[in-house]
Design an enzyme around this catalytic site. Structure first.
Site, PDB file in Angstrom:
ATOM      1  N   SER A  10      -7.252   3.570  13.270  1.00 25.17           N
ATOM      2  CA  SER A  10      -6.182   2.040  13.176  1.00 25.17           C
ATOM      3  C   SER A  10      -4.908   2.909  12.421  1.00 25.17           C
ATOM      4  O   SER A  10      -3.997   4.491  13.129  1.00 25.17           O
ATOM      5  CB  SER A  10      -6.116   2.300  11.571  1.00 25.17           C
ATOM      6  OG  SER A  10      -5.930   2.040  10.576  1.00 25.17           O
ATOM      7  N   ASN A  12      -2.606   2.092  10.119  1.00 23.54           N
ATOM      8  CA  ASN A  12      -2.131   1.954   9.272  1.00 23.54           C
ATOM      9  C   ASN A  12      -2.614   2.955   8.128  1.00 23.54           C
ATOM     10  O   ASN A  12      -2.733   3.716   7.582  1.00 23.54           O
ATOM     11  CB  ASN A  12      -3.387   0.720   8.083  1.00 23.54           C
ATOM     12  CG  ASN A  12      -2.993   0.481   6.948  1.00 23.54           C
ATOM     13  OD1 ASN A  12      -3.290   1.418   6.270  1.00 23.54           O
ATOM     14  ND2 ASN A  12      -3.392  -0.898   6.778  1.00 23.54           N
ATOM     15  N   ASP A  71     -13.786  -0.937   8.415  1.00 19.35           N
ATOM     16  CA  ASP A  71     -13.279  -2.500   8.552  1.00 19.35           C
ATOM     17  C   ASP A  71     -13.356  -2.598   7.377  1.00 19.35           C
ATOM     18  O   ASP A  71     -14.481  -2.302   6.585  1.00 19.35           O
ATOM     19  CB  ASP A  71     -13.993  -2.952   9.671  1.00 19.35           C
ATOM     20  CG  ASP A  71     -13.455  -4.336  10.087  1.00 19.35           C
ATOM     21  OD1 ASP A  71     -12.516  -4.467  10.365  1.00 19.35           O
ATOM     22  OD2 ASP A  71     -14.496  -5.478  10.167  1.00 19.35           O
ATOM     23  N   PHE A 157      -2.118  -0.730  -1.141  1.00 27.74           N
ATOM     24  CA  PHE A 157      -1.618  -2.017  -0.846  1.00 27.74           C
ATOM     25  C   PHE A 157      -2.281  -2.555   0.311  1.00 27.74           C
ATOM     26  O   PHE A 157      -3.455  -3.103  -1.217  1.00 27.74           O
ATOM     27  CB  PHE A 157      -1.374  -0.767   1.063  1.00 27.74           C
ATOM     28  CG  PHE A 157      -2.479  -0.819   1.144  1.00 27.74           C
ATOM     29  CD1 PHE A 157      -3.214  -1.267   2.764  1.00 27.74           C
ATOM     30  CD2 PHE A 157      -2.849   0.064   0.808  1.00 27.74           C
ATOM     31  CE1 PHE A 157      -4.460  -0.491   2.846  1.00 27.74           C
ATOM     32  CE2 PHE A 157      -4.349   1.178   1.281  1.00 27.74           C
ATOM     33  CZ  PHE A 157      -4.838   0.904   2.671  1.00 27.74           C
ATOM     34  N   TYR A 159      -4.854  -5.544  -0.830  1.00 32.66           N
ATOM     35  CA  TYR A 159      -4.524  -6.766  -2.284  1.00 32.66           C
ATOM     36  C   TYR A 159      -4.327  -6.593  -3.536  1.00 32.66           C
ATOM     37  O   TYR A 159      -4.975  -7.112  -4.287  1.00 32.66           O
ATOM     38  CB  TYR A 159      -5.405  -7.933  -1.654  1.00 32.66           C
ATOM     39  CG  TYR A 159      -5.931  -8.817  -1.148  1.00 32.66           C
ATOM     40  CD1 TYR A 159      -5.358  -9.799  -0.656  1.00 32.66           C
ATOM     41  CD2 TYR A 159      -6.448  -8.383   0.590  1.00 32.66           C
ATOM     42  CE1 TYR A 159      -5.717 -10.593   0.715  1.00 32.66           C
ATOM     43  CE2 TYR A 159      -6.393  -8.832   1.901  1.00 32.66           C
ATOM     44  CZ  TYR A 159      -5.862 -10.489   1.285  1.00 32.66           C
ATOM     45  OH  TYR A 159      -5.421 -11.282   2.865  1.00 32.66           O
ATOM     46  N   HIS A 185     -13.378   1.407  -3.083  1.00 29.50           N
ATOM     47  CA  HIS A 185     -14.460   0.848  -2.046  1.00 29.50           C
ATOM     48  C   HIS A 185     -14.493   1.839  -0.384  1.00 29.50           C
ATOM     49  O   HIS A 185     -15.140   3.016  -0.524  1.00 29.50           O
ATOM     50  CB  HIS A 185     -14.337   0.076  -1.921  1.00 29.50           C
ATOM     51  CG  HIS A 185     -13.290  -0.326  -0.851  1.00 29.50           C
ATOM     52  ND1 HIS A 185     -11.084  -0.704  -1.466  1.00 29.50           N
ATOM     53  CD2 HIS A 185     -12.398  -1.687   0.443  1.00 29.50           C
ATOM     54  CE1 HIS A 185     -10.890  -1.104  -0.717  1.00 29.50           C
ATOM     55  NE2 HIS A 185     -11.085  -1.126   0.312  1.00 29.50           N
ATOM     56  N   ARG A 186     -13.406   2.204  -0.502  1.00 25.61           N
ATOM     57  CA  ARG A 186     -13.119   3.325   0.896  1.00 25.61           C
ATOM     58  C   ARG A 186     -13.437   4.791  -0.176  1.00 25.61           C
ATOM     59  O   ARG A 186     -14.127   5.116   1.003  1.00 25.61           O
ATOM     60  CB  ARG A 186     -11.462   3.976   1.060  1.00 25.61           C
ATOM     61  CG  ARG A 186     -11.374   4.073   2.416  1.00 25.61           C
ATOM     62  CD  ARG A 186     -10.088   3.169   3.277  1.00 25.61           C
ATOM     63  NE  ARG A 186      -9.678   2.147   3.454  1.00 25.61           N
ATOM     64  CZ  ARG A 186      -9.448   1.266   2.385  1.00 25.61           C
ATOM     65  NH1 ARG A 186      -8.803   1.365   1.728  1.00 25.61           N
ATOM     66  NH2 ARG A 186      -9.332  -0.050   3.066  1.00 25.61           N
TER      67      ARG A 186
END
Length: 210
Positions: A10, A12, A71, A157, A159, A185-186
Site C-alpha cells: 500500500s 496509504n 484490504d 482518514f 470514513y 478493525h485494523r
C-alpha cells in the site's frame, strides 16, 4: 531485536503509520511499496481476502521481500454491504481521481432518509513470506458502529469522521491515534496477526529442539 524488512502493499500513509506503530514492537520494519518502485496491483475481486492476497503476492514478487497487504473498507447494512471492497474508490471520478471527501459525500447522499445507520469496518490482512507462499497467514478484524450525516473529529482518514462508535460516544476521527490503534478493525486484525506469527515462531522453536 533485529528488524525484518517487510513491504507493505500500500502507499496509504495512514495505514503505514498504523501498521508501523504496532508491528515495530515485534521486529518488523514496514516499507511502503511505492518507495521500492512497486506499482499498485489490480484489485478485481469482490472479496477482501482475494484482493489482499493478490496485493501481497504482487508486492513480494516485485521485491523479493515478505509482504503484508490489507484490504479494508466500510460495509453499511442499509446499502447491502456497500461501499465494501470499493470503499477507497467509491466515488472515483471519470479521470480516475479519488478522494476521501468525494467518497464521504457519496456515502452521505446514499444514506439520506435511511433509518438503519448500522455499519462496520472490516480489515483483512494477508502476510506472505514469499510470492509463492503456499500457506499465507490470513486474519480479519471487525469494528462495528453507525454512519453519521455530518463529520466529527480531525484524526484518522477514510470514513472515520462519519463512523460513530456508540459505546464510546465518539467517531473514529475523534479518537487519538493511540486510542484508535487499540480498538480499530485494523488494530484487531493486527493483534490476530501478531498472535499467529508468535504461534508460528514458537512452533519453529519447538521443532528445532526435537
Amino acid at each position: 531485536m533485529k528488524q525484518q524488512r517487510v513491504v507493505l502493499a500500500s502507499n496509504n500513509p495512514g495505514k503505514l503509520r498504523e501498521f508501523s506503530a504496532i508491528l515495530s514492537t515485534v521486529g518488523l520494519e514496514m516499507v511502503a511499496q511505492g518507495t521500492l518502485g512497486v506499482s499498485e496491483a489490480d484489485e478485481p475481486y469482490m472479496t477482501f481476502v482475494e484482493n489482499a492476497l493478490t496485493k501481497a503476492r504482487h508486492a513480494s514478487r516485485a521485491t523479493g521481500l515478505p509482504a503484508l497487504a490489507d484490504d479494508s473498507g466500510l460495509c453499511v447494512h442499509a446499502l447491502e454491504g456497500a461501499p465494501g471492497v470499493h470503499s477507497a474508490r467509491y466515488a472515483t471520478q471519470a479521470d480516475g481521481v479519488r478522494s476521501d471527501a468525494e467518497n464521504n459525500a457519496k456515502l452521505v447522499a446514499e444514506m439520506s432518509g435511511r433509518t438503519d445507520r448500522r455499519a462496520y469496518y472490516v480489515a483483512v490482512l494477508v502476510y506472505v513470506r514469499s510470492a509463492d507462499d503456499p500457506r499465507p497467514t490470513i486474519v480479519e478484524g471487525i469494528w462495528e458502529g453507525e454512519v453519521l450525516d455530518a463529520p466529527r473529529g480531525t484524526h484518522g482518514f477514510g470514513y472515520d469522521a462519519y463512523f460513530f462508535l456508540p459505546e464510546l460516544g465518539k467517531t473514529a476521527a475523534e479518537l487519538s491515534p493511540e486510542e484508535k490503534n487499540q480498538v480499530s478493525h485494523r488494530a484487531r486484525a493486527l493483534q490476530g496477526l501478531l498472535q499467529a506469527l508468535s504461534n508460528e515462531r514458537n512452533a519453529h522453536s519447538m521443532a528445532k529442539t526435537l
